[in-house]
Design an enzyme around this catalytic site. Structure first.
Site, PDB file in Angstrom:
ATOM      1  N   ASP A 178      39.373  59.263   9.722  1.00 20.49           N
ATOM      2  CA  ASP A 178      39.868  58.218   8.841  1.00 20.49           C
ATOM      3  C   ASP A 178      39.549  58.743   7.450  1.00 20.49           C
ATOM      4  O   ASP A 178      38.379  58.771   7.055  1.00 20.49           O
ATOM      5  CB  ASP A 178      39.161  56.886   9.100  1.00 20.49           C
ATOM      6  CG  ASP A 178      39.818  55.774   8.304  1.00 20.49           C
ATOM      7  OD1 ASP A 178      40.069  55.991   7.099  1.00 20.49           O
ATOM      8  OD2 ASP A 178      40.098  54.712   8.867  1.00 20.49           O
ATOM      9  N   HIS A 179      40.563  59.206   6.737  1.00 20.21           N
ATOM     10  CA  HIS A 179      40.248  59.959   5.519  1.00 20.21           C
ATOM     11  C   HIS A 179      39.564  59.106   4.450  1.00 20.21           C
ATOM     12  O   HIS A 179      38.957  59.640   3.539  1.00 20.21           O
ATOM     13  CB  HIS A 179      41.476  60.708   4.979  1.00 20.21           C
ATOM     14  CG  HIS A 179      42.510  59.820   4.395  1.00 20.21           C
ATOM     15  ND1 HIS A 179      43.435  59.151   5.159  1.00 20.21           N
ATOM     16  CD2 HIS A 179      42.771  59.471   3.119  1.00 20.21           C
ATOM     17  CE1 HIS A 179      44.206  58.436   4.377  1.00 20.21           C
ATOM     18  NE2 HIS A 179      43.839  58.610   3.131  1.00 20.21           N
ATOM     19  N   HIS A 241      41.395  51.879   7.704  1.00 19.25           N
ATOM     20  CA  HIS A 241      40.646  52.166   6.476  1.00 19.25           C
ATOM     21  C   HIS A 241      39.771  50.993   6.008  1.00 19.25           C
ATOM     22  O   HIS A 241      38.605  51.154   5.702  1.00 19.25           O
ATOM     23  CB  HIS A 241      41.606  52.527   5.334  1.00 19.25           C
ATOM     24  CG  HIS A 241      42.641  53.540   5.722  1.00 19.25           C
ATOM     25  ND1 HIS A 241      42.341  54.664   6.447  1.00 19.25           N
ATOM     26  CD2 HIS A 241      43.977  53.589   5.495  1.00 19.25           C
ATOM     27  CE1 HIS A 241      43.442  55.370   6.630  1.00 19.25           C
ATOM     28  NE2 HIS A 241      44.453  54.739   6.076  1.00 19.25           N
TER      29      HIS A 241
END
Ligand code: NAD
Length: 486
Positions: A178-179, A241
């Site tokens: 999950d950047h 996110h």
């Protein structure tokens, strides 16, 4: 020079957009910083016909295009290519042979990472074949799997994928990307909390009034309606996110600074998240869909290319989360995310409780607010009460501010570089684990199914605003308001 990491990384989907834009430049940065020296090899694979030389040129071109640099020839010689159709079991044998060859050639000790930069429908298939076709090493220190998003589109599909993965990999071998967890200021939440007693001791219901998390975008759906109309803001931004950011905010202090202890602390919070009934969804969540802007120069969502004229899709979500823990009983976590909003930002606003005003003044004092701004530029603001300059004793809020410097920024690794590094290093602190993902899906599924059962009049917010009026009313009902107004 940092300690060298010894590993072989196989990139599935190596000719794709993500590999070219983010993954190869990230690996090059790790090489330039000395994490990768001599004992590493990268295998690219995809269904495209390509020689190793052509692939090496592809990698050099990606570094030229996205880093404006000529890649070092010594770096490029660590890259190799093998064509394989990942849906065909027999195609894994040549890949296995290549992995074993490079393992010998670069003395890689059987340490293997498999990065799935491929469409999510293939994740389970690849994991299955990696095991059945024996691509996992039996004599190395590690086999690790990096997985792109999305991890399922509902709890049911995520659980199916999880079952497929767990047949081949244990949870500590799986690195779900999950950047947002790779962003510098998201990682800074933990430092601010656990490194500063003033915040750490106040991080609970006695001192915190409410917490707000905003992930807002200015762009509309652009040309992604095919995907977005089936996902919406709820599945595209909230389930992953937003919930992962909330995890850092809601967790207890971990017993030690290790990935296992961090995940355990986050999971304790996730497991205490209240999953809503349809009635509670109606009370606590707001959905929106953008209309044209005030000047009528931008399309509304329903007029966008490939969007069905009667779409009920949400391009905006706001809602309230409740955690049934001693720390958080009664403290609302408000979250919101949407497209075509007034500003592009990711930020967290922590609103503290205020005492009665003792300064012989009946006006209540403004509340202290700690704001952690993640995007577009890293910033921390702390708004506190100070004295006004007038002769009468009056107060005013002032803001202490710290900003990421240009030097800091230049040295900050991109999320993908950090995530690849952390996987090589075996540090799962900044990855989504299965329990957290599962809870987030159950939470989001409950909202989606309540919405699927009821019709909403759209559009209900103007492009360029901060979302539907109902999202302001949601907070107003609790006596609160959004700190950030765009
Ligand atoms: P892409 O379509 O550009 O590339 C897909 C790759 O998969 C190609 O190399 C293709 O050859 C390969 N492939 C497809 N079918 C195959 C098969 N049967 N056998 C072997 N190889 C096959 O996709 P992308 O944009 O690079 O995205 C990859 C993954 O990363 C997806 O899961 C996506 O959701 C995720 N992702 C992408 C981005 C981005 O910025 N592009 C951002 C976040 C996440």
């Amino acid at each position: 020079m940092p300690k060298e990491i010894t590993t072989l990384v196989t990139f599935f989907g190596a000719t794709g957009d993500l590999a070219k834009r983010k993954l190869f430049p990230s690996v090059y940065n790790l090489y330039k910083k000395g994490f990768l020296q001599e004992h590493f090899a990268i295998i690219g694979t995809s269904r495209q016909e390509m020689t190793t030389e052509e692939f090496q040129t592809f990698v050099s071109d990606s570094i030229k295009e996205f880093m404006q640099e000529d890649a070092d020839a010594d770096f490029i010689r660590h890259f190799d290519y093998e064509k394989a159709d990942i849906t065909v079991a027999a195609d894994y044998a040549p890949l296995k042979a290549k992995i074993e060859k490079l393992d010998q050639e670069f003395a890689l000790n059987g340490n293997r990472i498999f990065y799935m930069s491929i469409a999510p429908r293939f994740f389970g298939t690849v994991a299955k074949y990696l095991k059945s076709e024996e691509l996992l090493s039996t004599n190395g220190e590690f086999n690790r799997l990096m997985i792109e998003k999305p991890f399922g589109v509902s709890f049911e599909t995520a659980e199916k994928l999880q079952n497929e993965l767990s047949d081949a990999f244990s949870e500590d071998q799986v690195y779900r990307i999950d950047h947002y967890l790779g962003k510098e200021m998201v990682q800074n939440i933990a430092t601010l909390r656990f490194g500063n007693p003033i915040f750490n001791n106040a991080w609970n219901k006695d001192y915190i009034d409410n917490i707000q998390v905003t992930l807002s975008e200015t762009l509309g759906v652009e040309d992604r309606a095919g995907y977005y109309d089936t996902a919406g803001a709820l599945r595209d931004m909230i389930q992953n996110h937003t919930m992962q950011v909330v995890g850092w905010l809601a967790m207890d202090e971990p017993t030690e600074w290790t990935d296992t202890a961090i995940r355990e602390a986050k999971n304790k919070a996730f497991n205490a998240l209240k999953i809503y009934t349809p009635e509670e969804v109606a009370e606590n969540f707001v959905r929106g869909q953008y209309g044209p802007d005030a000047a009528n120069t931008q399309n509304g969502y329903l007029q966008e290319k490939d969007v069905p004229a009667d779409s009920q899709n949400n391009t905006y979500v706001a809602g309230k989360l409740e955690f049934a823990t001693d720390r958080w009983n009664g403290v609302p976590f408000y979250i919101r995310s949407g497209k075509r909003l007034a500003a592009k930002t990711t930020r967290i606003d922590v609103v503290f409780k205020q005492d009665a005003n003792i300064f012989n003044n009946t006006q209540p004092l403004e509340k202290n607010v700690l704001s952690i701004i993640v995007d577009p530029e890293g910033k921390i603001e702390y708004s506190i009460i100070a004295k006004d300059t007038t002769p009468e004793f009056k107060t005013r809020p002032i803001t202490l501010e710290w900003k990421v410097s240009a030097d800091d920024k230049a040295q900050t690794p991109e999320p993908y570089e950090r995530m690849i590094h952390d996987t090589m290093d075996g540090n799962g602190s900044n990855f989504a684990d299965w329990n957290g993902v599962a809870v987030a899906w159950k939470f989001v599924d409950a909202i989606q199914s309540a919405w699927d059962a009821t019709h909403q009049e759209f559009p209900n917010y103007v492009s360029g605003s901060m979302g539907p009026v109902a999202a302001d009313e949601l907070l107003a009902r609790d006596g609160h308001k959004w700190v950030y107004e765009g």
